[in-house]
Design a protein around this motif. Sequence first.
Motif, PDB file in Angstrom:
ATOM      1  N   GLY A 206       0.834  -1.273   0.016  1.00 16.56           N
ATOM      2  CA  GLY A 206       0.084   0.060  -0.026  1.00 16.56           C
ATOM      3  C   GLY A 206       0.832   1.241   0.056  1.00 16.56           C
ATOM      4  N   ALA A 207       1.896   1.406   1.036  1.00 15.97           N
ATOM      5  CA  ALA A 207       2.518   2.589   0.830  1.00 15.97           C
ATOM      6  C   ALA A 207       3.456   2.836  -0.608  1.00 15.97           C
ATOM      7  N   GLY A 208       3.836   1.630  -1.307  1.00 15.74           N
ATOM      8  CA  GLY A 208       4.631   1.973  -2.198  1.00 15.74           C
ATOM      9  C   GLY A 208       3.771   2.192  -3.554  1.00 15.74           C
ATOM     10  N   ALA A 209       2.505   2.125  -3.535  1.00 17.40           N
ATOM     11  CA  ALA A 209       1.703   1.977  -4.740  1.00 17.40           C
ATOM     12  C   ALA A 209       1.448   3.329  -5.497  1.00 17.40           C
ATOM     13  N   GLY A 210       1.937   4.348  -4.487  1.00 17.97           N
ATOM     14  CA  GLY A 210       1.838   5.570  -5.156  1.00 17.97           C
ATOM     15  C   GLY A 210       2.937   6.067  -6.245  1.00 17.97           C
ATOM     16  N   ARG A 211       4.173   5.377  -5.862  1.00 15.06           N
ATOM     17  CA  ARG A 211       5.334   4.899  -6.829  1.00 15.06           C
ATOM     18  C   ARG A 211       5.482   3.877  -7.737  1.00 15.06           C
ATOM     19  N   TYR A 212       4.608   3.222  -7.942  1.00 13.84           N
ATOM     20  CA  TYR A 212       4.470   1.821  -8.664  1.00 13.84           C
ATOM     21  C   TYR A 212       5.402   0.936  -8.138  1.00 13.84           C
TER      22      TYR A 212
END
Length: 275
Positions: free
Chosen positions: A197-203
């Motif tokens: 979840g935490a990394g999703a914004g940077r793919y």
Amino acid sequence: MTQPQALPLAPESRGEAPGRGRLTGRKILVIGGGQRTFDAATDPVGNGRAMCLLYAREGASVAVADVNLASAEDTVRLIRAEGGTAQALAVDVQQPDQVDVLFEATCTALGGLDGVVFNVGTFGRVGMDISLEEWNHLVAINQTGAMLCGRAALKHMDNGGSLILTSSVAGFKFGSQMIAYDTTKAALMGLLRFFAGAGAGRYLRCNMVVPGLVDTPNGRSAGAGRDSRGSGEILPFKRQCTAWEIAYASLFFMSTESVYVTGQYLAVDSGITGL
């Protein structure tokens, strides 16, 4: 009805298949890329070393990190003997300062970072009768170490990178009879969801490989005195997994073939978690 004969191991299962360029140009850190010694004369390859060798064969530059620097250097020598690119680094995953230094050194050595594997885990005493000191020691390595390395990976990886956690079927079902090992491996599911979840914004992807009974030095140490494990007769496929089969499962998560997959786990266990 006669029993079918066992299938011969595929080249991939034996670690003899050629690379196919699936990681060309990638920069990958494998934490736990050395291996312990159970019987130096007969030890098979371990999961972390198999991952390192496979990633290098597939075209990646690999940083091999381990608490045992000499073992990491052995892995690097094997990679370089095959023409691959690798560097050995020491780290104690219980120590935040050492984790920070590891990631800075890796990014400098490789010129960036787009793949990280946390392949660290130690066993404990069988049963519930363990000291608080032993409990805290296993939590510090298996669980806190995964948190420290995972959050560092998300900070340092390039956009679109892949983080892989190595768990165990012991975190999914009763069987190992080691309270601290079972619990810390189960806790990785929470970290898996958080990092995904935490990394999703940077793919950034985070996935998990879940080995069953694997024939490695670690596995032989854990199964010493348990003939049923060594024979593999208790398993649906009637044999233990090889470390290369774990490495190939992780290869899917590390490659761009899984670019739309995150927060998932893959059990490599001949079906024992599902049957």
